[in-house]
Design an enzyme around this catalytic site. Structure first.
Site, PDB file in Angstrom:
ATOM      1  N   GLU A 158     -14.714   5.566  -7.410  1.00  0.00           N
ATOM      2  CA  GLU A 158     -13.582   4.520  -7.691  1.00  0.00           C
ATOM      3  C   GLU A 158     -14.220   3.162  -7.371  1.00  0.00           C
ATOM      4  O   GLU A 158     -14.961   3.111  -6.174  1.00  0.00           O
ATOM      5  CB  GLU A 158     -12.629   5.047  -6.847  1.00  0.00           C
ATOM      6  CG  GLU A 158     -11.284   4.298  -6.818  1.00  0.00           C
ATOM      7  CD  GLU A 158     -10.146   4.598  -6.005  1.00  0.00           C
ATOM      8  OE1 GLU A 158      -9.894   5.852  -5.763  1.00  0.00           O
ATOM      9  OE2 GLU A 158      -9.386   3.584  -5.288  1.00  0.00           O
ATOM     10  N   GLU A 190      -6.956  -4.935  -4.932  1.00  0.00           N
ATOM     11  CA  GLU A 190      -5.689  -4.282  -4.289  1.00  0.00           C
ATOM     12  C   GLU A 190      -4.994  -5.225  -3.296  1.00  0.00           C
ATOM     13  O   GLU A 190      -5.599  -6.077  -2.543  1.00  0.00           O
ATOM     14  CB  GLU A 190      -6.263  -2.788  -3.271  1.00  0.00           C
ATOM     15  CG  GLU A 190      -6.775  -1.966  -4.303  1.00  0.00           C
ATOM     16  CD  GLU A 190      -6.820  -0.680  -3.449  1.00  0.00           C
ATOM     17  OE1 GLU A 190      -6.267   0.422  -3.498  1.00  0.00           O
ATOM     18  OE2 GLU A 190      -7.959  -0.488  -2.784  1.00  0.00           O
TER      19      GLU A 190
END
Length: 560
Positions: free
Chosen positions: A441, A446
């Protein structure tokens, strides 16, 4: 950090009138007479850069943090900052640098200051146009605010050589004008016929207002030459305004239409198409076609200065989605609440496109994708905790658009409130075969609402997943939802680097990753955009949270 030096008031006056320390004798004070603004002003920010030892800037009383910003007019290779403090000073503060006035890096941190007049001489480094004193805490006994007699900056001109350039023209600093009224209706800053008022935008003390058709303003500008985009900071409570921009009598920005922005001090940024401009000293003119708008500033940005995430030289654009439509050849909507809230205890139900749409955004002068998190559940979807309280969007490019290596970027304006968790990320396309985290990932961006000025990048893989040690953070120096930014990674077989507006805030090599586990970033990855609500990292919404929350995506692009 180091203990700052304190000088007597007598020594301070000597320095103010005869120059600063001998270490700066070889260079000019770059801040003298420069544009300056501050978070608050009991006394004007301009007093701190006027060369007058009897005038000072003062912030509002008992306000922490507080800051003072100086625009040097161009980037300089900085060497030192000298602050002549009045008795009401800082105990702890940062010196920040920036090349766009929005994204700040810390050049120095000072601590240990005591109440009383003193002079601090701080060594700094880096090429920056804007310099900021960011006061964290006031000295013991300081019951007032932050107060600076003079703020000095020293350095040498950066080597142009085709490097990025950003020049801001404050609207009120024109040299020639034509105005249809004989007096200043705003009554601020100048006593001629141009209408100027106090501005509440984060990057300007004043703005020009009461615009009427046929009026114009002229400004001098010194360009190094190259490809530029021109941004305009505007506001309107009525809409219908329009203007053009000329360089030496030739139009360089066609008609810019100003919509109703929601208020005379509710600011948006318009951006032109790229244009080649020559080096040298020129005259910029803003021509008002139809009035009814306010103007705060014009900004000229050359290649690579944070307005498009220009890729590393040698890479070519191989794919993009400019989001004029939601193209199902590129995207699939993931639905549901996943296994225990997608493994994170999240509260939202992802709908099949009900919470995503395309709209025109005048801030970027283009269509954008909107992912909307709502505090509603009209279809009575069920979540791991019962009836879902929120709905939102998650979309992926698995099986449709997948890439190995290159520069991946998206231009995004984030939401921010307690409990919100927007993300732009990638997953290895063998997820269904090997499972997470063995597929890998790559979190490009974010943001969690309880950190309103921050974004993060990270890797998750075998041996370093969940609370991964492979992560970096970026501080915007302003709220995350203040404007659009370009979030990017540059990824090859040797490592990955993360960027915000071309500022490289974190990098990791393959060898560093392999200290924790297996490097699994050598096969195709797909994109994911989503806006989560609640979960173990951001926490749940509370009484301070507001909905709906929107993430706006102008584009996503891949260069290889």
């Amino acid at each position: 950090m180091r203990i700052i030096k304190r000088l007597s008031k007598t020594a301070l006056c000597v320095l103010l009138f005869f120059g600063s320390t001998a270490a700066n004798a070889q260079s000019e004070n770059l801040a003298l007479g420069a544009s300056a603004w501050a978070s608050t002003e009991d006394l004007p920010a301009s007093n701190a850069v006027d060369g007058n030892g009897n005038t000072r800037w003062a912030s509002a009383a008992q306000t922490d943090p507080s800051y003072l910003v100086v625009d040097l007019g161009q980037a300089y290779e900085l060497s030192s900052v000298v602050i002549h403090w009045e008795a009401a000073n800082a105990e702890t503060y940062h010196i920040h640098g920036s090349n766009n006035g929005s994204d700040w890096v810390t050049l120095a941190t000072e601590s240990g200051g005591t109440f009383g007049d003193r002079t601090d001489n701080i060594s700094v480094a880096g090429s920056h146009r804007y310099v900021r004193m960011y006061g964290v805490s006031r000295s013991a006994g300081n019951e007032w605010g932050y107060s600076i007699w003079e703020f000095e900056v020293y350095g040498t001109a950066s080597n142009g050589g085709g490097s990025p350039e950003t020049i801001t023209l404050q609207a009120q600093d024109y040299v020639n004008y034509h105005d249809t009224t004989p007096f200043n209706q705003g009554g601020q800053y100048r006593d001629d016929g141009v209408d100027i008022e106090i501005c509440t935008d984060v990057s300007g003390d004043y703005n020009v207002g009461w615009t009427e058709a046929g009026e114009w303003l002229e400004y001098p500008i010194d360009l190094q030459g190259g490809t530029y985009t021109i941004q305009s900071r505007v506001a309107s409570a009525v809409g219908g305004g329009a203007f053009t921009v000329d360089l030496n009598g030739s139009e360089i920005v066609g008609t810019q239409n100003v919509a109703n922005t929601g208020g005379w001090q509710n600011w948006i940024t318009l951006e032109s198409d790229p244009i080649e401009l020559p080096a040298g000293t020129h005259t910029v003119r803003v021509n008002v076609i139809s009035g009814g708008f306010n103007l705060n500033w014009l900004q000229f940005d050359s290649d690579g200065s944070g307005n498009g995430g220009d890729p590393t030289p040698g890479l070519q654009l191989v794919w993009s989605d400019e989001f004029d439509t939601i193209d199902h050849n590129n995207w699939t909507f993931e639905t549901g609440n996943g296994d225990w809230g997608w493994g994170n205890g999240e509260l939202q139900y992802y709908t099949d496109g009900d919470n995503a749409f395309i709209q025109y955004d005048p801030e970027v002068n283009s269509n954008v994708l909107v992912l909307e998190a709502r505090q509603e559940n009209p279809h009575n979807y069920q979540c791991h905790y019962g009836l879902c309280q929120y709905t939102s969007t998650r979309m992926k490019s698995l099986g449709k658009q997948e890439f190995t290596y290159g520069r991946m970027e998206a231009r995004i304006k984030l939401p921010t409130t307690q409990g919100i968790w927007p993300a732009f990320w990638m997953m290895g396309n063998d997820f269904e075969q090997v499972g997470w985290p063995y597929n890998g990932e790559l979190d490009i961006m974010e943001h969690v609402g309880f950190e309103p000025h921050m974004s993060h990048g990270a890797l998750h893989g075998p041996g370093y997943s969940g609370d991964t040690p492979i992560n970096g953070s970026h501080n915007f120096g302003e709220p995350a939802d203040a404007r659009y930014r370009v979030y990017a990674v540059e990824w090859d077989e040797n490592g990955i680097s993360w960027f915000v507006d071309d500022h490289n805030f974190y990098s990791v090599t393959k060898a560093e990753v392999e200290q924790y586990g297996t490097w699994v970033y050598d096969h195709p990855f797909f994109f994911i955009f989503n806006v989560a609500v609640g979960g173990t990292w951001p926490g749940d919404p509370d009484g301070s949270s507001s909905f709906p929350q929107r993430m706006y995506v102008d584009y996503v692009r891949v260069y290889q």
